[in-house]
Scaffold this active site. Sequence first.
Site, PDB file in Angstrom:
ATOM      1  N   ASN A   1       0.857  -1.182   0.000  1.00 19.53           N
ATOM      2  CA  ASN A   1       0.000   0.000   0.000  1.00 19.53           C
ATOM      3  C   ASN A   1       0.893   1.232   0.000  1.00 19.53           C
ATOM      4  O   ASN A   1       1.342   1.703   1.044  1.00 19.53           O
ATOM      5  CB  ASN A   1      -0.919  -0.011   1.222  1.00 19.53           C
ATOM      6  N   GLU A   2       1.168   1.728  -1.184  1.00 17.42           N
ATOM      7  CA  GLU A   2       2.103   2.824  -1.370  1.00 17.42           C
ATOM      8  C   GLU A   2       1.458   4.172  -1.035  1.00 17.42           C
ATOM      9  O   GLU A   2       0.237   4.252  -0.813  1.00 17.42           O
ATOM     10  CB  GLU A   2       2.605   2.831  -2.818  1.00 17.42           C
ATOM     11  N   PRO A   3       2.254   5.253  -0.967  1.00 16.88           N
ATOM     12  CA  PRO A   3       1.688   6.583  -0.733  1.00 16.88           C
ATOM     13  C   PRO A   3       0.518   6.873  -1.677  1.00 16.88           C
ATOM     14  O   PRO A   3       0.595   6.604  -2.875  1.00 16.88           O
ATOM     15  CB  PRO A   3       2.876   7.507  -1.010  1.00 16.88           C
TER      16      PRO A   3
ATOM     17  N   SER B   1      -2.513   5.534  -0.951  1.00 17.91           N
ATOM     18  CA  SER B   1      -3.505   4.487  -0.688  1.00 17.91           C
ATOM     19  C   SER B   1      -4.570   4.991   0.280  1.00 17.91           C
ATOM     20  O   SER B   1      -4.288   5.757   1.204  1.00 17.91           O
ATOM     21  CB  SER B   1      -2.824   3.244  -0.101  1.00 17.91           C
TER      22      SER B   1
ATOM     23  N   THR C   1      10.484   1.913  -3.644  1.00 18.33           N
ATOM     24  CA  THR C   1      10.252   0.503  -3.325  1.00 18.33           C
ATOM     25  C   THR C   1      10.960  -0.391  -4.327  1.00 18.33           C
ATOM     26  O   THR C   1      11.598  -1.391  -3.956  1.00 18.33           O
ATOM     27  CB  THR C   1       8.743   0.196  -3.340  1.00 18.33           C
TER      28      THR C   1
END
Length: 639
Positions: free
Chosen positions: A162-164, A166, A181
């Site tokens: 869940n990246e920035p 999300s 990432t």
Amino acid sequence: MARLNLLEETRFEKLPVTVYPNQHIASAKVARIIANLILEKQKAGLPAVLGLATGATPVGVYKELIRLHKEEALSFKNVITFNLDEYYPMKPTSVQSYVAFMNENLFNHIDIDKNNIHIPDGTLALEDIAAFCMAYETKISDLGGLDLQLLGIGRTGHIGFNEPGSAPNSGTRLVTLDDLTRSDASRDFGGKGNVPVKAITMGIGTIFKARQIILMAWSQKKASIIKKAVEGEISAEVPSTYLQLSDHVEFVLDEDAASFLTRFDTPWLVKDCVWDDKLIKKAVIWLANELKKPILKLTEEDYNNNGMAQLAVERGPVYNINIAIFNKLQATITGWPGGKPNEDDSQRPERAVPAKKRSLIFSPHPDDDVISMGGTFIRLVDQGHEVHVAYQTSGNTAVWDDDVLRYVEFSIDFNKSLGKDTSDLERVYKQMTQFLETKQPNEIDTLEIRNVKGYIRKSEAIAGARYAGLKDERIHFMALPFYESGKTTKNSVSDLDINQTIALLQEIKPHQIFAAGDFADPHGTHIVCFKIILEALKRLKETESWVQDCWLWMYRGAWHEFESHEIEMAVPLSPNEVERKRQAIFKHQSQKDKPVFPGDDNREFWVRAAERNRETAKKYDQLGLADYEAMEAFVRYKF
């Protein structure tokens, strides 16, 4: 009263945090929590539903669970697992897949029913992913939700993938990976270009439904993002901050990962402190930096308004404190890293005796010596010390494949010019070409290719050391066995590595040792090499008297420097010495322009080193000391 004190100490923290001395103790504690949950569910005749994570962080937990299974008969027959994520696309047979990871690190070693294992499918057709994700959610819901969810944390603040950006109510879905990432995963894939750009991940909303959430983090590499997750404002830019909204979460950290939290980094802001010399130095330097004032201009009002009234009262007047810290900093600066002969050394970082020392520089990779301490290296040689450099590893994984062909082509042409038979070389060259044409990401190179890559790094290291003024007989190539796996994942350290190091130390009997002290990455080559040196010295100390008088100085790599309050020796460099250091770094041509593993810093190594050294000098200048062109910094390790 103790409870009130704890609440005051942790008032900046917005969720529960437990800190252990190291990751091994922490991992064992978490494993025991999981084991107790499994046993409790077994007694009730119910399944234990676990959400599992991958990556380096949970490996210790899985090792302990395997031990509990084998030595204490912990059964996993009632356990049902759901993994957080998987790269997309990804074959389960690929070494980078999380299926392979989980099998290798847990499932193959316990008695879990394979039908109870659930991992997102990286082989699905794109149009089938949405239905799969819905089914994944339904399976978890039908079992009553997750009893416990294990989490790590990425440097972007992601949990799962869940990246920035999300959403807090997001479910299982296909996502695009953040560039950082992918950079962090590049070593596993043999380069960032081979890292998938997408992944299937369990959503934040799904994670939130777990009855217990444990987020783990180890090493100072994670300290910055942990501070944001624990003390920062809730933000989609740092998805882990959403965990502040959960009543069932606990962060489990080692001391390094917790080191930037307010109660550890600036404890005077939350509690009364025991003011020893080390803490006073840190606090005064912090105050000067916060207020952007030289140390000698700090006032009693500055102390009182910034949480340091206790220090002013107990150790004041504050001007005397300022002078004491200024003098301590001044005493760290020396142009004589081997000690200044015939001078009072009571206020100097190194001893005056013996005037000419045997200095041994350990370089984990073939370029760490000149990148990290090239100016000091040259200074030691110029001042007449018997300097040796030991390259601990061959560095053969960090050479581009096309460089191998170029060097072999050169060798063929050179031998032809001498009238020599090149048929064997040409045969090997053809084999190399055929292998490289079909080489898969992170596939182990052939022995011949690994050797050529090692020769390239060796020739560059010799050129750099010679440029620093070193004689060939004082250049040592160790090629420690732990590194020579041909893979980015290295072998375990053995007595072969330690005994080889012992033999070199016995041969030189150094008065001072310089070694890489980069501990941010617990799985990095630097810390492995440092531990080998420590173990060798520990064994030698029992039988060899010279070890008692041997000082060990730590330097840092091209990415980060020691904090100002940590520095015990600062070697100033003139503009000419900075240029000489740069030229020594340039000898490492295979690492120039763009190295194979650049990390998340795309600057060339010589640029990183120059800017880091200039920044260190600038920090000293801002604190009110002399303004030098650049500085290399060292911390003494007391072993």
